[in-house]
Design an enzyme around this catalytic site. Structure first.
Site, mmCIF file in Angstrom:
data_model
loop_
_atom_site.group_PDB
_atom_site.id
_atom_site.type_symbol
_atom_site.label_atom_id
_atom_site.label_comp_id
_atom_site.label_asym_id
_atom_site.label_seq_id
_atom_site.Cartn_x
_atom_site.Cartn_y
_atom_site.Cartn_z
ATOM 1 N N ASP A 77 25.173 18.089 7.972
ATOM 2 C CA ASP A 77 25.778 16.806 7.611
ATOM 3 C C ASP A 77 24.758 15.893 6.921
ATOM 4 O O ASP A 77 25.138 14.896 6.305
ATOM 5 C CB ASP A 77 26.250 16.078 8.886
ATOM 6 C CG ASP A 77 27.753 16.129 9.066
ATOM 7 O OD1 ASP A 77 28.476 16.165 8.058
ATOM 8 O OD2 ASP A 77 28.189 16.119 10.230
ATOM 9 N N LYS B 130 37.783 23.131 8.276
ATOM 10 C CA LYS B 130 36.380 23.561 8.146
ATOM 11 C C LYS B 130 36.231 24.995 8.632
ATOM 12 O O LYS B 130 35.599 25.823 7.971
ATOM 13 C CB LYS B 130 35.461 22.665 8.975
ATOM 14 C CG LYS B 130 35.118 21.366 8.310
ATOM 15 C CD LYS B 130 34.278 20.506 9.238
ATOM 16 C CE LYS B 130 34.233 19.088 8.725
ATOM 17 N NZ LYS B 130 33.797 18.102 9.677
ATOM 18 N N GLN C 190 31.493 16.451 14.870
ATOM 19 C CA GLN C 190 32.510 15.628 14.200
ATOM 20 C C GLN C 190 32.464 14.183 14.718
ATOM 21 O O GLN C 190 32.440 13.937 15.931
ATOM 22 C CB GLN C 190 33.902 16.241 14.432
ATOM 23 C CG GLN C 190 35.035 15.547 13.731
ATOM 24 C CD GLN C 190 34.978 15.669 12.204
ATOM 25 O OE1 GLN C 190 34.411 16.613 11.656
ATOM 26 N NE2 GLN C 190 35.554 14.707 11.518
HETATM 27 N N1 GUN Z 1 33.897 12.195 10.170
HETATM 28 C C1 GUN Z 1 34.348 11.796 8.934
HETATM 29 N N2 GUN Z 1 33.625 12.358 7.960
HETATM 30 C C2 GUN Z 1 32.688 13.119 8.557
HETATM 31 C C3 GUN Z 1 31.648 13.968 8.064
HETATM 32 O O1 GUN Z 1 31.421 14.119 6.858
HETATM 33 N N3 GUN Z 1 30.910 14.586 9.019
HETATM 34 C C4 GUN Z 1 31.134 14.424 10.350
HETATM 35 N N4 GUN Z 1 30.317 15.065 11.198
HETATM 36 N N5 GUN Z 1 32.091 13.658 10.844
HETATM 37 C C5 GUN Z 1 32.858 13.014 9.941
#
Ligand code: GUN
Length: 297
Positions: free
Chosen positions: A122, A55, A99
């Site tokens: 998100d 990311k 996350q």
């Molecule tokens: N963990 C797995 N997929 C995601 C996601 O799309 N966003 C976040 N914040 N955590 C995750």
């Protein structure tokens, strides 16, 4: 029988990322605005570490600012909330991503609701989930958004009236995916662990999105001929004779590709689209916070 078209998520995501990079160039030139994304990782889950590293790399490659916060596994909820408050108040940060999963001493839902909804790239805040459920514009969860883009790329923009089946009812994928397809006027069914006859439900689906986390569960003879099959699963198979542990989806790819019209592979399907959509959400959030028009993609 003609084999399914294999949807190239990597190439699709690369196109979207270069579109985002162009939008960022224009925002810098016309409004002196550089979108900024903060990513918070608590603990040392190795899959999450790889994901967060990607990311950050792709945020920088798109010309945006990236702010990485790595906190120890024993971080308290109060400490995390203090960090989030600071990020909410920082005008250089337009998107905040915490996350998941979080360590057990931290209540995930509690944390997600403390993120400023306008920075919730998100789309997990109840405010944005509510907006999606009621059909108004907000920030949309990245994985379902990427899936919808790939579905429309196969079937065209008008998917009204299609039978869509989503397997899985998580807040991250299943529920927002179903809400998005409903917003597109599909006839939507959500299947889950208590569904009585899953193969019969799948056989009716023109659009199938599998997001359950069970390796190769969907079999070829369950799928409607010509269906568009989107595989969100990311499962690790046991180590084989060559000593390798392969990634696979929720769909039995070799079987289903004989029947479906189009199918996403694992890896290289949905995965790359999630980060590309996160970057697009960050640009959209930066525009909305500065009263600028949201780019049309
Ligand atoms: N963990 C797995 N997929 C995601 C996601 O799309 N966003 C976040 N914040 N955590 C995750």
């Amino acid at each position: 029988m003609v084999e399914a078209k294999i949807i190239d998520g990597k190439a699709f995501a690369a196109d979207l990322r270069s579109s985002v990079a162009e939008q960022v160039r224009q925002l810098k030139a016309s409004d002196n605005l550089t979108p900024g994304l903060a990513v918070v990782l608590v603990g040392e889950d190795s899959a999450s570490e790889i994901y967060v590293r990607n990311k950050n790399k792709m945020t920088l490659e798109a010309g945006m600012r990236s702010f990485e916060h790595n906190l120890p596994a024993d971080t308290s909820q109060k400490e995390l909330l203090t960090l989030i408050e600071g990020l909410n108040n920082d005008p250089e940060i337009h998107g905040i991503l915490v996350q998941l999963p979080l360590p057990s001493q931290i209540n995930e839902q509690n944390v997600l609701t403390k993120i400023d909804p306008s920075k919730d790239v998100d789309g997990f805040h109840v405010f944005n989930a509510g907006k999606l459920a009621t059909g108004s514009d907000g920030l949309i969860p990245c994985t379902p958004l990427g899936c919808l883009m790939m579905i429309k790329d196969q079937l065209g923009d008008d998917i009204a009236g299609k039978n869509a089946l989503v397997i899985g009812r998580s807040n991250i994928v299943g529920k927002p995916m179903a809400a998005l397809l409903l917003r597109e006027n599909c006839t939507v069914t959500i299947a889950h662990s208590k569904t009585v006859d899953l193969p019969a439900e799948i056989r009716r689906a023109d659009i199938l999105v599998a997001a359950v986390g069970r390796a190769q569960m969907v079999k070829g003879d369950w799928v409607k001929e010509g269906a568009v099959v989107i595989d969100v699963g990311m499962n690790r198979l046991p180590i084989d004779k060559e000593g390798e542990s392969k990634l696979c989806g929720d769909v039995d790819f070799d079987e289903v590709k004989q029947i479906a019209g189009a199918i996403t592979p694992v890896p290289g399907g949905v995965g790359p689209m999630t980060i590309a959509c996160l970057l697009q959400n960050t640009v959209n959030a930066a525009c909305a916070q500065n009263n600028l028009e949201i780019p049309k993609i």
